[in-house]
Design a protein around this motif. Structure first.
Motif, mmCIF file in Angstrom:
data_model
loop_
_atom_site.group_PDB
_atom_site.id
_atom_site.type_symbol
_atom_site.label_atom_id
_atom_site.label_comp_id
_atom_site.label_asym_id
_atom_site.label_seq_id
_atom_site.Cartn_x
_atom_site.Cartn_y
_atom_site.Cartn_z
ATOM 1 N N PRO A 56 0.914 -1.377 -0.064
ATOM 2 C CA PRO A 56 0.312 0.019 -0.251
ATOM 3 C C PRO A 56 1.120 1.415 -0.148
ATOM 4 O O PRO A 56 2.175 0.594 -0.338
ATOM 5 C CB PRO A 56 -0.977 -0.010 1.341
ATOM 6 N N PRO A 57 0.371 2.561 -0.163
ATOM 7 C CA PRO A 57 1.364 3.626 -0.376
ATOM 8 C C PRO A 57 1.735 4.149 0.837
ATOM 9 O O PRO A 57 0.791 3.913 1.919
ATOM 10 C CB PRO A 57 0.099 4.556 -1.044
ATOM 11 N N PRO A 58 2.580 4.048 1.296
ATOM 12 C CA PRO A 58 3.195 5.060 2.659
ATOM 13 C C PRO A 58 2.737 6.232 3.259
ATOM 14 O O PRO A 58 1.781 6.759 2.644
ATOM 15 C CB PRO A 58 4.623 5.289 2.554
ATOM 16 N N ALA A 59 2.143 5.656 4.315
ATOM 17 C CA ALA A 59 1.104 6.881 5.062
ATOM 18 C C ALA A 59 1.973 7.765 5.862
ATOM 19 O O ALA A 59 3.875 7.430 6.017
ATOM 20 C CB ALA A 59 0.695 5.591 6.775
ATOM 21 N N ASP A 60 1.693 8.702 6.048
ATOM 22 C CA ASP A 60 3.071 9.938 6.193
ATOM 23 C C ASP A 60 3.474 9.972 8.127
ATOM 24 O O ASP A 60 4.673 9.609 8.085
ATOM 25 C CB ASP A 60 2.859 11.481 6.089
#
Length: 211
Positions: free
Chosen positions: A63-67
């Protein structure tokens, strides 16, 4: 009709040449992937999952990285947690359910499919051997002879104690506990405690779970 490859024969549990070039290459690929995983050190959860998926040849995109790092870790809450070192022969024949935990020094010989159900806990020094050799030494013939395998299936919500050995063709039912040091040579029915060499069911587990 095309003849099956040695890899296809291996996965089907048929006799195959364990030193055919494609088989040797598959083992080498997995060995290198295990080495990268084992030598990674203290890495973020995302990287650990990425390295594990490389071992088992899982091409599912991350999944796209979280901040926030904590939120990014939480994206992988349902992924298996693997403690290194771990050694697997082929990798592509290992299938783990959500939330599986594997402690250190696990060895998996996955000529055939090896499955571990969701939320199952694997203790340290556990070995799972799906590989077999012919009993007749004239057929077995060292590294010149054929090899074959039998699938191993471990159900959901099991607890496999430290230093357990699971032999080819075994099925362990849902919710089982296998006592430390046991050698599992035959199927264990769901919701039982099994111990010993060979492991035998000694107790039915009372639970609200159903099969």
């Amino acid at each position: 009709m095309a003849q099956p490859t040695e890899f296809e024969k291996m996965r089907r549990g048929e006799l195959f040449d364990a030193f055919a070039p494609e088989i040797v290459a598959a083992r080498q690929r997995c060995k290198e992937a295990c080495t990268r995983f084992n030598n990674a050190g203290d890495v973020p959860r995302r990287r650990q999952v990425e390295l594990w998926r490389d071992i088992i040849e899982d091409k599912t995109p991350l999944p796209p990285p979280a901040d926030d790092p904590a939120k990014d870790d939480a994206l992988f809450d349902k992924d298996p947690w693997i403690e290194g070192p771990i050694w697997i022969q082929y990798g592509s024949n290992v299938k783990l359910g959500e939330g599986v935990y594997i402690n250190f020094n696990c060895t998996i010989s996955d000529n055939c499919l090896v499955t571990i159900g969701a939320r199952t806990l694997i203790g340290p020094n556990v070995s799972m051997y799906s590989a077999c050799h012919p009993l007749d030494p004239a057929v077995r013939n060292g590294i010149q002879g054929p090899e074959f395998g039998k699938e191993i299936h471990i159900g959901e919500d099991c607890w496999i104690g430290g230093s357990v050995v699971i032999l080819p063709g075994v099925k362990i039912g849902k919710g089982c506990t296998i006592g430390a040091g046991s050698v599992v040579t035959k199927d264990i029915p769901a919701f039982h405690v099994a111990v010993g060499n060979p492991a035998r069911p000694i107790k039915k587990i009372e639970t609200s779970m159903t099969e």
